[in-house]
Design a protein around this motif. Sequence first.
Motif, PDB file in Angstrom:
ATOM      1  N   UNK A   1     -13.854 -21.023  27.027  1.00 32.80           N
ATOM      2  CA  UNK A   1     -13.480 -19.624  27.207  1.00 32.80           C
ATOM      3  C   UNK A   1     -14.331 -18.663  26.382  1.00 32.80           C
ATOM      4  N   UNK A   2     -15.108 -19.192  25.450  1.00 33.48           N
ATOM      5  CA  UNK A   2     -15.926 -18.328  24.585  1.00 33.48           C
ATOM      6  C   UNK A   2     -17.372 -18.347  25.064  1.00 33.48           C
ATOM      7  N   UNK A   3     -17.787 -17.262  25.662  1.00 31.18           N
ATOM      8  CA  UNK A   3     -19.121 -17.173  26.253  1.00 31.18           C
ATOM      9  C   UNK A   3     -20.193 -17.026  25.178  1.00 31.18           C
ATOM     10  N   UNK A   4     -21.408 -17.385  25.556  1.00 31.29           N
ATOM     11  CA  UNK A   4     -22.585 -17.196  24.708  1.00 31.29           C
ATOM     12  C   UNK A   4     -23.514 -16.266  25.480  1.00 31.29           C
ATOM     13  N   UNK A   5     -23.800 -15.106  24.935  1.00 28.14           N
ATOM     14  CA  UNK A   5     -24.530 -14.082  25.672  1.00 28.14           C
ATOM     15  C   UNK A   5     -25.998 -14.442  25.857  1.00 28.14           C
ATOM     16  N   UNK A   6     -26.613 -13.863  26.890  1.00 34.86           N
ATOM     17  CA  UNK A   6     -28.038 -14.065  27.122  1.00 34.86           C
ATOM     18  C   UNK A   6     -28.860 -13.572  25.940  1.00 34.86           C
ATOM     19  N   UNK A   7     -28.462 -12.441  25.372  1.00 31.80           N
ATOM     20  CA  UNK A   7     -29.221 -11.896  24.237  1.00 31.80           C
ATOM     21  C   UNK A   7     -29.200 -12.853  23.059  1.00 31.80           C
ATOM     22  N   UNK A   8     -28.044 -13.468  22.802  1.00 27.22           N
ATOM     23  CA  UNK A   8     -27.948 -14.420  21.699  1.00 27.22           C
ATOM     24  C   UNK A   8     -28.794 -15.652  21.991  1.00 27.22           C
ATOM     25  N   UNK A   9     -28.761 -16.125  23.226  1.00 29.45           N
ATOM     26  CA  UNK A   9     -29.564 -17.289  23.596  1.00 29.45           C
ATOM     27  C   UNK A   9     -31.045 -17.000  23.402  1.00 29.45           C
TER      28      UNK A   9
ATOM     29  N   UNK B   1     -36.241 -17.778  17.691  1.00 23.70           N
ATOM     30  CA  UNK B   1     -36.323 -18.343  16.339  1.00 23.70           C
ATOM     31  C   UNK B   1     -36.804 -19.785  16.389  1.00 23.70           C
ATOM     32  N   UNK B   2     -36.246 -20.583  17.307  1.00 25.44           N
ATOM     33  CA  UNK B   2     -36.636 -21.988  17.423  1.00 25.44           C
ATOM     34  C   UNK B   2     -38.109 -22.142  17.768  1.00 25.44           C
ATOM     35  N   UNK B   3     -38.653 -21.162  18.473  1.00 22.89           N
ATOM     36  CA  UNK B   3     -40.058 -21.228  18.883  1.00 22.89           C
ATOM     37  C   UNK B   3     -41.028 -21.131  17.714  1.00 22.89           C
ATOM     38  N   UNK B   4     -40.497 -20.834  16.526  1.00 19.18           N
ATOM     39  CA  UNK B   4     -41.336 -20.860  15.322  1.00 19.18           C
ATOM     40  C   UNK B   4     -41.557 -22.292  14.837  1.00 19.18           C
ATOM     41  N   UNK B   5     -40.975 -23.268  15.515  1.00 17.06           N
ATOM     42  CA  UNK B   5     -41.201 -24.675  15.157  1.00 17.06           C
ATOM     43  C   UNK B   5     -42.697 -24.978  15.257  1.00 17.06           C
ATOM     44  N   UNK B   6     -43.195 -25.853  14.387  1.00 15.22           N
ATOM     45  CA  UNK B   6     -44.623 -26.171  14.429  1.00 15.22           C
ATOM     46  C   UNK B   6     -44.993 -27.002  15.650  1.00 15.22           C
ATOM     47  N   UNK B   7     -46.200 -26.791  16.127  1.00 17.08           N
ATOM     48  CA  UNK B   7     -46.754 -27.636  17.187  1.00 17.08           C
ATOM     49  C   UNK B   7     -48.255 -27.727  16.990  1.00 17.08           C
ATOM     50  N   UNK B   8     -48.816 -28.892  17.266  1.00 14.31           N
ATOM     51  CA  UNK B   8     -50.237 -29.121  17.054  1.00 14.31           C
ATOM     52  C   UNK B   8     -51.090 -28.102  17.793  1.00 14.31           C
ATOM     53  N   UNK B   9     -51.981 -27.439  17.073  1.00 14.84           N
ATOM     54  CA  UNK B   9     -52.855 -26.400  17.628  1.00 14.84           C
ATOM     55  C   UNK B   9     -52.068 -25.286  18.309  1.00 14.84           C
TER      56      UNK B   9
ATOM     57  N   UNK C   1     -31.073 -26.326  17.252  1.00 15.32           N
ATOM     58  CA  UNK C   1     -29.745 -26.775  16.826  1.00 15.32           C
ATOM     59  C   UNK C   1     -29.346 -26.147  15.490  1.00 15.32           C
ATOM     60  N   UNK C   2     -30.297 -26.027  14.590  1.00 16.86           N
ATOM     61  CA  UNK C   2     -29.985 -25.426  13.291  1.00 16.86           C
ATOM     62  C   UNK C   2     -29.795 -23.919  13.413  1.00 16.86           C
ATOM     63  N   UNK C   3     -30.591 -23.292  14.268  1.00 20.25           N
ATOM     64  CA  UNK C   3     -30.418 -21.863  14.502  1.00 20.25           C
ATOM     65  C   UNK C   3     -29.050 -21.578  15.095  1.00 20.25           C
ATOM     66  N   UNK C   4     -28.603 -22.438  16.013  1.00 14.55           N
ATOM     67  CA  UNK C   4     -27.271 -22.273  16.592  1.00 14.55           C
ATOM     68  C   UNK C   4     -26.205 -22.326  15.501  1.00 14.55           C
ATOM     69  N   UNK C   5     -26.336 -23.268  14.582  1.00 21.29           N
ATOM     70  CA  UNK C   5     -25.356 -23.371  13.492  1.00 21.29           C
ATOM     71  C   UNK C   5     -25.332 -22.106  12.655  1.00 21.29           C
ATOM     72  N   UNK C   6     -26.507 -21.530  12.416  1.00 21.02           N
ATOM     73  CA  UNK C   6     -26.582 -20.304  11.629  1.00 21.02           C
ATOM     74  C   UNK C   6     -25.888 -19.140  12.327  1.00 21.02           C
ATOM     75  N   UNK C   7     -25.768 -19.232  13.658  1.00 25.48           N
ATOM     76  CA  UNK C   7     -25.116 -18.170  14.428  1.00 25.48           C
ATOM     77  C   UNK C   7     -23.666 -18.507  14.737  1.00 25.48           C
TER      78      UNK C   7
END
Length: 222
Positions: free
Chosen positions: A19-27, A33-41, A154-160
């Motif tokens: 019953x508790x929605x998660x908004x598009x803006x929050x997603x 934020x998660x996209x700041x994860x490292x990736x080779x090159x 997953x960690x960003x979700x916990x922070x929110x």
Amino acid sequence: MDVITAIEGRQSIRDFDASRAVSDDLIKSMLGTAARAPSGSNIQPWHVYVVRDELQRKITDACVERFLSGDEGEAEYHYYPRSWRQPYIGRRRETGFGLYGLLGIDKSDKAAVQGYRIRNYQFFGAPVGFFFTIDRDMEPGSWLDYGMFLQSLMLTARARGLETCAQAAFCPYHDSITPLINAPEQEMLVCGMSMGYPVAGSLINTYRTSRLTADAFTHFPS
């Protein structure tokens, strides 16, 4: 929430408040934020598909129908070892028996086990689901990068104030899921994920897996 608290408190949640929605803006904010994860090159090999409402129900129906028919499907990659051995099989059994034991399910009770497994395809009641894909020509290094991206989400979700459950259970039914989410043929399904607010007081959400101490897996070669 500080990083250490977020990491040490993370667990797979298997009962969400639908019953508790998660908004598009929050997603979008969490994915940014998660996209700041490292990736080779900095190639950032992830593609993310967000599903909810009718599309989420269509995916659930397709997976449950195949599962109940006895069709186990086949994932496009091997998540687990082809041949189990110790200590890994022991850790897997500890987790499985611990979870089913908490729920009072005897693993010989096929109907009860089946009923629980179906919850995977129902996103454990979560109001939003994610599917993650990777281009087929990416190599193992990009899969390592992908793991860091998933952990960051997953960690960003916990922070929110939200929780998650990453799910390889969807992978065997990739050929039913990818057409529904309009993923192109060149992309391979990595996993799914359920996200939402956990049901307070839910028994299954109290389950915590054990972890080795650092001494058990750390080496200081001389």
